[in-house]
Design an enzyme around this catalytic site. Structure first.
Site, PDB file in Angstrom:
ATOM      1  N   ASP A  84       0.867  -1.171   0.000  1.00 40.73           N
ATOM      2  CA  ASP A  84       0.000   0.000   0.000  1.00 40.73           C
ATOM      3  C   ASP A  84       0.910   1.229   0.000  1.00 40.73           C
ATOM      4  O   ASP A  84       2.097   1.129   0.310  1.00 40.73           O
ATOM      5  CB  ASP A  84      -0.893  -0.029   1.240  1.00 40.73           C
ATOM      6  CG  ASP A  84      -1.868   1.132   1.272  1.00 40.73           C
ATOM      7  OD1 ASP A  84      -2.299   1.564   0.197  1.00 40.73           O
ATOM      8  OD2 ASP A  84      -2.178   1.613   2.373  1.00 40.73           O
ATOM      9  N   THR A 124      -0.020   5.023   1.059  1.00 43.24           N
ATOM     10  CA  THR A 124      -0.153   5.976   2.156  1.00 43.24           C
ATOM     11  C   THR A 124      -0.023   5.280   3.503  1.00 43.24           C
ATOM     12  O   THR A 124      -0.748   4.339   3.796  1.00 43.24           O
ATOM     13  CB  THR A 124      -1.511   6.690   2.075  1.00 43.24           C
ATOM     14  OG1 THR A 124      -1.654   7.265   0.781  1.00 43.24           O
ATOM     15  CG2 THR A 124      -1.612   7.768   3.125  1.00 43.24           C
ATOM     16  N   PHE A 172     -15.467  16.435  -4.697  1.00 45.84           N
ATOM     17  CA  PHE A 172     -14.454  15.886  -5.594  1.00 45.84           C
ATOM     18  C   PHE A 172     -14.952  14.583  -6.220  1.00 45.84           C
ATOM     19  O   PHE A 172     -15.529  13.726  -5.556  1.00 45.84           O
ATOM     20  CB  PHE A 172     -13.162  15.621  -4.827  1.00 45.84           C
ATOM     21  CG  PHE A 172     -12.140  14.884  -5.640  1.00 45.84           C
ATOM     22  CD1 PHE A 172     -11.403  15.552  -6.610  1.00 45.84           C
ATOM     23  CD2 PHE A 172     -11.931  13.530  -5.456  1.00 45.84           C
ATOM     24  CE1 PHE A 172     -10.473  14.873  -7.366  1.00 45.84           C
ATOM     25  CE2 PHE A 172     -11.007  12.849  -6.205  1.00 45.84           C
ATOM     26  CZ  PHE A 172     -10.268  13.518  -7.164  1.00 45.84           C
ATOM     27  N   ARG A 210       3.257  16.240  -6.218  1.00 48.58           N
ATOM     28  CA  ARG A 210       1.857  16.150  -6.618  1.00 48.58           C
ATOM     29  C   ARG A 210       1.381  17.543  -6.995  1.00 48.58           C
ATOM     30  O   ARG A 210       1.476  18.464  -6.177  1.00 48.58           O
ATOM     31  CB  ARG A 210       1.011  15.582  -5.487  1.00 48.58           C
ATOM     32  CG  ARG A 210      -0.457  15.438  -5.858  1.00 48.58           C
ATOM     33  CD  ARG A 210      -1.233  14.736  -4.772  1.00 48.58           C
ATOM     34  NE  ARG A 210      -2.632  14.606  -5.127  1.00 48.58           N
ATOM     35  CZ  ARG A 210      -3.546  14.017  -4.365  1.00 48.58           C
ATOM     36  NH1 ARG A 210      -3.183  13.493  -3.210  1.00 48.58           N
ATOM     37  NH2 ARG A 210      -4.801  13.948  -4.745  1.00 48.58           N
ATOM     38  N   ASP A 261      -4.882   5.610  -3.821  1.00 51.04           N
ATOM     39  CA  ASP A 261      -4.575   6.986  -4.200  1.00 51.04           C
ATOM     40  C   ASP A 261      -4.534   7.119  -5.725  1.00 51.04           C
ATOM     41  O   ASP A 261      -4.628   6.141  -6.461  1.00 51.04           O
ATOM     42  CB  ASP A 261      -3.239   7.405  -3.594  1.00 51.04           C
ATOM     43  CG  ASP A 261      -3.205   8.895  -3.283  1.00 51.04           C
ATOM     44  OD1 ASP A 261      -3.963   9.637  -3.922  1.00 51.04           O
ATOM     45  OD2 ASP A 261      -2.422   9.297  -2.408  1.00 51.04           O
ATOM     46  N   ASP A 264      -1.637  -0.910   5.908  1.00 54.07           N
ATOM     47  CA  ASP A 264      -1.880  -0.388   7.247  1.00 54.07           C
ATOM     48  C   ASP A 264      -3.332  -0.059   7.514  1.00 54.07           C
ATOM     49  O   ASP A 264      -3.665   0.390   8.602  1.00 54.07           O
ATOM     50  CB  ASP A 264      -1.045   0.878   7.477  1.00 54.07           C
ATOM     51  CG  ASP A 264      -1.522   2.045   6.619  1.00 54.07           C
ATOM     52  OD1 ASP A 264      -2.014   1.779   5.502  1.00 54.07           O
ATOM     53  OD2 ASP A 264      -1.406   3.200   7.061  1.00 54.07           O
ATOM     54  N   GLY A 265      -4.218  -0.264   6.567  1.00 51.55           N
ATOM     55  CA  GLY A 265      -5.609   0.138   6.755  1.00 51.55           C
ATOM     56  C   GLY A 265      -6.571  -1.014   6.598  1.00 51.55           C
ATOM     57  O   GLY A 265      -6.234  -2.070   6.061  1.00 51.55           O
ATOM     58  N   ASP A 295      -7.164  -2.678   3.319  1.00 54.11           N
ATOM     59  CA  ASP A 295      -6.222  -3.699   2.855  1.00 54.11           C
ATOM     60  C   ASP A 295      -6.553  -5.081   3.412  1.00 54.11           C
ATOM     61  O   ASP A 295      -5.849  -6.044   3.111  1.00 54.11           O
ATOM     62  CB  ASP A 295      -4.794  -3.329   3.282  1.00 54.11           C
ATOM     63  CG  ASP A 295      -4.356  -1.979   2.749  1.00 54.11           C
ATOM     64  OD1 ASP A 295      -4.611  -1.722   1.557  1.00 54.11           O
ATOM     65  OD2 ASP A 295      -3.780  -1.188   3.516  1.00 54.11           O
TER      66      ASP A 295
END
Length: 1307
Positions: A580, A582, A705, A761, A825, A954-955, A958
């Site tokens: 991953d 972020t 967005f 970015r 992302d 980490d999330g 995942d």
């Protein structure tokens, strides 16, 4: 939920959104002031889009066969289903044999339930079946589920009195208890489903109260049918209903099946009895992870075949008075069993506590009355109220009124609150949770705040409950993960089967030969059965467990915690790691690098200036855009929102207020957010406030967005200004395409390339005035105002890598371990991070893949967007062609390219281009905008190609991939750690090579222990068979010396050798026990063992002092000169096998670093020398040794000859293991005779084909920047080269350059 009295709340929740965010409406784009709206697809088109197509098939799913019955046909959970009904004759015969075998046959049925079904039931149609066999295929694996069919009858549904003495009520309260304010609450509170006829108390039938007496059964299309009875069964927590018309079972649908937005708006709440009737079918709205009682878990685990065999062995040894070793095996087995059961129970409890939540919710009844009920009682169709202060969602619901600010960090892995809006009331829009995720509140997400006007309620209609929700899908994926393909575990069972075959041969040989020699039946039975326990070592599970325990401790020392010890060995063969982005490769947030404003000199074109700090910007539209164009809101006096928005707004130094109703009149709008400078430059007196109002901007409306639109925008109004203004923020290409051409800077492309080349970015900002009335501003479509912009400048952000990332990626590449980035992302950020950390090489060519689904009669399309030349100075020439823009690149760079693809394109490729998918997976390096289920799909595709896949994230987004991977590594100690076998306390990827290093060490240790235990068993088997030929045997103390001191001590200390501390080797240890090297190793070693033991057996008989063994003297005496010769040389064989199988570098440290093992080898060698040459008299008596006669020179020399032959064997064993097996078989012959096209690693053949195919992929670029028009783009190669030289002159490493067209990816 929050806001009601005494809520019941769990401390931690875990959920995962299954499916990517998409939008149902087409996007009309505005270019140079022209608005071209797109039409909404018809309901037929929308339904066709949701139906499975012939191409929508996973490679792991078999083709549908005619005449077969299926559930979930053409879906991920497709399975075959067979009907069975009980046969009395079969049942009687089966139980007769169960009794006859003293329950052994029933034990076999426990291990293989399908055998029990087929032995007691007969095949029949599903309409007549009482049980079903569900067969689920996954690649080459097959899973069987045997389930009972229940029938729910409406005539048996009744209300039961609510009393403490009602036993049936006590049994059913967890399932069917509900609270209500209806008139029956005080007397009746439970509906009985009628699935069982037992129970002493009789309830009041529903028709006595003039209530409905039929069942509310959902049909396949989502409509509710009234039925008298329905047949159901449950499999993997999903209920399947019987359709008598089609004579098939179908999955229980939610309210989301076939519903239009208009039909969802028609729901006005359910009556309490209607809610209860639906609950009879839908069940409770709970996600319960069953926790098996520890005593039951202990009993079930004890029925494992290995433990049953140990029980058999121990009983046999006790009957043979072989007490000491039997006791050791009993103690070690009990300790191993208890520790394993404790770990399993602890994992179940942890998962249950993490997953299971309950709360109180408010629902609207059909009479517009609001009731408070437990969340467990929610059913699809309920109209629930969302409290103003927010709540934790306990179901999936569609928002009908009001707005919600929701924290979906459990879904996306990033704490970015999103705004959920109510779904439009349109009859031509078919609801789909993927396309309407902006209107769906998903189970497990945290509603932070609700927004409403006046006293209007914020309400949502429940569409899915329980295991059917997004959270339930995650929990089911954790409870029923796809099988992990690991050869070592499979081969270990096969090898034990081979040993069992050898034992069977020895068993028959022993029975026949001893019977022919006239031995007693009891002696024959004891010896022959004992032979089985010798060949199949009962201590094998104990030895393997001890090795894993050492590996667990080493991982713990590195702060890596493991909840699935079986995964440790698998981590040793990982050759592909998915990361991953972020929080894993990069830090969690973004940092502001600066802004690049637009400037215009007299008589010159508009140009971008040098990067500057936002603090230096004048009070103009660029600063106003940064202060207003965001999604930040204030919750509990804290600003929350997208980290990028927070950094951008923080850099302006302005403040954000959300005033109450009293402050809204001066803006002539409803509750705007207001931004103002924190320290105004000019203080204006109160007298001038009307003529010179303070600098404040109110945000009237926000267009959120959209990844498909690549932008967001806001409509604002400055205090005292006559007009509204629109500020827009998005991808540079998108803002440029929506801007007036004369306002786009002439050096736009050059500057954009410069910043993206450095890995930043980049976003762009635009502005336009709006001459609209307030009502028009509230109702206008965003496509009508997001056009004719004035380009303001660029916003440059940086996502910093963690310090450990780059060296770890380099270390993995040196070890030839493939690395992949899979992130939610956007593509731009993923590519820049991939370049910066070295995941994508500096000279590697990246090809972006774009795939579009069928639309308005056009077939699905797949294009490959070339990005770079090999070097900055190489020419990049684009030419206009019918298919788009082609790019000429160097042919010699063709084999060094990699692919980058986004989640939407992945979904299209996965569905419509299955033949291309494998090639894309083999060369894919960047997978951006991937939803949680797409991450899991990628892992499964990699596994299907033969990769051993690790996943590091980490999330909670995942979790699916972490569970599906061969080894999942969580960097979070919260939600993801529940699904992941490994959790690292250090939140960086340094744990990955550590895990691989320890996994390789553990795997080599497991191989060594397994080979050693097998070789020990076969060595002892050879000794016994040789001695059985003269009716001799080893004595009890000789058995004890070998089993307890030589074998057990070595097996315990074997795994203490640490992992190799040097660099990771470029190859993995073998993963299969049945491959050439391990089999050859055991076979050749056994030939050497047989040769030396047989030689010593016959050589002792040639000695002048030899006395033949007489088996008729006593049944209890086995000692003789043959016994001495065989026993003496076998001692050293056991020791030498332990030494040669304890391999060192490149996977483990040298054996001498393991002080306990090397020390025990030294001590046992000395003891064996003493036992062979000059044992004390008490040892001779206890071991019943018959030594060569003392004082005889030839006899004394024979003792030393045994030592000499043992040394010769030791030298031969070292030569066999290190020269013949390791060097010749494994390293030389393997590569020489390895055919990639016959290998099980399919990716090798695909990679080789890609290297030789210079014509694939066909490179093209779609230059559609504005609503589908084909435009020819020309890029000046010299200007591009100059730009790159400027960047490199500033100290940045050279890298591949991305053309403008690459940035047409979703942000």
């Amino acid at each position: 939920m929050a806001g009601v009295e005494h809520p019941r709340r769990a401390t931690l929740n875990l959920s995962l959104l299954k499916g990517s965010r998409q939008h149902a409406h087409g996007q009309g784009q505005c270019h140079t002031g022209v608005y071209r709206p797109t039409t909404t697809p018809t309901l037929e088109e929308q339904r066709a889009r949701l139906l499975p197509t012939p191409g929508d098939r996973d490679d792991c799913r078999p083709e549908l066969q005619p005449g077969m019955e299926y559930i979930n046909a053409n879906q991920d959970e497709q399975a075959e289903i067979y009907g069975y009904h009980r046969s009395r004759a079969k049942t009687g015969i089966s139980w007769f044999f169960i009794i006859l075998t003293f329950g052994l046959l029933r034990l076999v049925f426990h291990w293989v339930p399908v055998l029990m079904l087929k032995a007691t039931h007969s095949r029949c149609s599903l309409a007549q079946a009482s049980k079903v066999l569900v067969v689920e295929y996954f690649k080459k694996y097959k899973r069987n589920y045997v389930k009972n069919i229940h029938e729910i009858q409406a005539s048996s549904v009744c209300l039961l009195p609510k009393s403490s003495g009602n036993r049936l009520w006590v049994c059913l309260q967890d399932l069917l208890y509900f609270l209500t304010d209806a008139s029956y609450e005080r007397e009746y509170s439970v509906l009985h489903s009628g699935t069982s006829n037992s129970g002493a108390e009789v309830g009041q039938q529903l028709n006595d109260f003039n209530l409905p007496t039929s069942l509310a059964v959902p049909a396949q299309d989502g409509s509710i049918k009234e039925m008298d009875s329905v047949r159901v069964f449950s499999c993997k927590k999903i209920i399947y209903l019987w359709d008598s018309e089609t004579e098939t079972f179908y999955k229980l649908p939610g309210l989301d099946a076939g519903q239009t937005a208009e039909s969802l708006h028609r729901y006005r709440g359910l009556h309490w009895i209607e809610q209860a009737r639906r609950r009879l079918i839908f069940g409770e709205n709970t996600i319960k992870v069953p926790v098996t009682p520890i005593n039951q878990l202990l009993f079930l685990e004890a029925l494992n075949p290995f433990y049953i065999f140990q029980l058999f062995s121990v009983c046999l040894w006790y009957s043979d008075e072989y007490v000491w070793y039997a006791t050791v095996i009993v103690v070690t087995s009990v300790v191993s069993l208890i520790s394993e059961v404790y770990q399993m129970h602890r994992n179940q409890v942890a998962l249950s506590r993490t997953i299971q939540t309950a709360d109180a919710v408010q629902v609207v009844r059909d009479n517009d009355q609001v009731d408070t009920i437990p969340s467990e009682h929610l059913v699809p169709g309920d109209l629930m109220m969302i409290p103003p202060q927010g709540c934790m969602m306990q179901c999936d619901a569609v928002l009908l009124k009001g707005n919600c600010i929701v924290n979906e960090s459990m879904l996306t892995g990033e704490s970015v609150p999103v705004t959920k809006t109510n779904i439009v009331d349109r009859s031509d829009v078919l609801y789909n949770d993927k396309e309407h995720s902006r209107h769906t509140l998903f189970c497990g997400t945290q509603v932070i705040q609700t927004r409403f006007y006046g006293g209007e309620r914020v309400v949502a209609v429940v569409v899915r409950t329980g295991f059917y929700t997004s959270k339930g899908s995650l929990v089911r994926s954790i409870m029923y993960p796809p099988p992990v393909d690991f050869k070592f575990q499979q081969d270990s069972y096969k090898f034990v089967g081979v040993l069992a075959g050898i034992a069977s041969v020895g068993f028959l040989y022993t029975v026949i030969t001893k019977y022919m020699r006239g031995l007693a039946v009891s002696a024959i039975a004891l010896d022959s059965l004992d032979l089985i326990t010798i060949v199949i070592p009962p201590a094998l599970p104990m030895a393997m467990t001890v090795g894993i325990l050492y590996a667990l401790q080493r991982l713990k020392n590195h702060k890596i915690f493991c909840i699935s010890p079986r995964s440790i060995n698998i981590s040793g063969v990982l050759n592909c790691i998915c990361f991953d982005k972020t929080g894993t490769l990069t830090e969690d947030g973004l940092d502001m690098r600066g802004v690049v404003p637009v400037a215009q000199s007299l008589g010159k074109q508009v140009q971008l200036t040098q990067i500057t700090s936002p603090a230096t910007l004048p009070h103009d539209h660029l600063l106003y855009a940064m202060a207003t164009c965001h999604s930040i809101t204030i919750i509990n006096l804290q600003q929350v929102g997208d980290p990028l928005d927070l950094k951008m707004f923080e850099s302006t130094g302005w403040t954000l207020d959300e005033p109450g109703l009293d402050d809204t009149n001066k803006y002539d709008m409803m509750m705007p957010s207001v931004v103002r400078p924190s320290a105004p430059d000019v203080v204006i007196s109160n007298e001038n406030v009307e003529t010179e109002p303070p600098l404040e901007l109110g945000i009237l409306r926000q267009f959120p967005f959209s990844s498909s639109l690549q932008r967001m925008s806001v409509i604002t109004r400055r205090l005292g200004a006559p007009n509204f203004e629109l500020y827009c923020k998005g991808s540079p290409e998108m803002i440029a395409s929506l801007s007036q051409p004369e306002t786009v800077p002439s050096n736009f492309s050059e500057q954009l390339l410069q910043y993206t080349y450095q890995g930043y970015r980049v976003l762009a900002l635009g502005w336009r005035p709006l001459r609209l009335s307030y009502r028009k501003a509230q109702q206008i479509n965003r496509d009508e105002v997001e056009c004719n912009l004035e380009f303001l400048g660029l916003l440059v952000m940086e996502n910093r890598l963690k310090s450990e990332t780059t060296p770890i990626i380099s270390q993995l590449h040196m070890a030839k371990i493939r690395t992949i980035m899979v992130t939610g992302d956007n593509m731009l950020t993923a590519l820049s991070v991939g370049r910066e950390c070295g995941l994508v090489g500096p000279q590697q060519q990246v090809i972006s893949i774009k795939a579009l689904p069928p639309h308005q009669g056009l077939p699905a399309s797949l294009t490959f967007h070339a990005t770079t030349a090999k070097t900055p100075a190489s020419p990049v020439v684009m030419r206009h062609v019918d298919a788009g823009v082609g790019i000429n690149i160097d042919d010699d760079a063709n084999d060094s390219y990699c692919f980058a693809i986004e989640g939407k394109s992945w979904g299209v490729v996965h569905e419509y281009f299955a033949d291309k998918l494998q090639k894309l997976v083999v060369r894919g390096a960047i997978f951006a905008r991937m939803s949680p289920d797409q991450k899991q799909q990628l892992v499964l595709e990699l596994q299907s190609l033969g990769y051993y896949v690790g996943m590091c994230g980490d999330g909670a987004n995942d979790c699916g991939a972490l569970k599906a991977a061969h080894a999942g590594i969580s960097l979070s100690e919260a939600e993801a750690s529940v699904a992941s076998p490994f959790t690292s306390a250090n939140a960086n990827i340094a744990c990955v090579p550590t895990l691989i290093r320890e996994g390789r060490c553990a795997l080599v240790t497991s191989f060594g222990i397994f080979k050693y235990m097998a070789a020990y068993s076969l060595t002892q088997f050879v000794s016994i068979m040789i001695l059985y030929s003269i009716d001799s045997n080893l004595t009890d103390l000789q058995f004890l010396w070998i089993d307890l001191f030589l074998i057990t001590v070595f097996a315990i200390f074997f795994g203490r050798t640490d992992s190799y501390k040097g660099p990771l080797a470029s190859y993995s240890p073998p993963a299969s026990l049945l491959s050439v090297a391990p089999i050859a190793s055991i076979v050749v070693h056994m030939l050497a063992v047989i040769g030396f033991q047989t030689f010593c057996f016959f050589y002792v008989q040639e000695q002048p002092w030899y006395v033949p063994f007489n088996a008729t003297t006593s049944d209890e005496i086995f000692a003789g000169h043959e016994n001495y010769a065989v026993f003496s040389v076998s001692q050293f064989q056991y020791i030498m096998l332990a030494l040669v199988f304890s391999r060192g570098p490149p996977f483990r440290q040298h054996v001498y670093s393991n002080y306990l093992l090397s020390g025990s080898i030294l001590v046992m060698t000395v003891c064996s020398v003493v036992l062979t040459v000059a044992p004390p008299q008490f040892i001779i008596d206890q071991f019943e040794l018959v030594l060569p006669p003392a004082g005889d020179q030839q006899a004394d020399f024979f003792r030393w000859q045994m030592i000499l032959y043992s040394l010769l064997y030791s030298a031969l064993a070292v030569f066999i293991e290190y020269i013949i097996i390791d060097y010749l078989c494994y390293r030389k012959c393997k590569n020489k005779f390895h055919d990639v096209y016959k290998s099980k690693k399919k990716y090798l053949a695909i990679e080789q084909d890609l290297k030789h195919d210079k014509t694939w992929p066909p490179l093209s670029t779609d230059a559609d920047l504005s609503g589908g028009e084909k435009k020819e783009l020309m890029l000046d190669a010299r200007k591009l080269g100059e730009t790159i030289k400027k960047v490199e002159a500033n100290g940045h490493a050279p890298g591949a350059v991305t053309t403008v067209t690459q940035f047409q990816s979703s942000l």
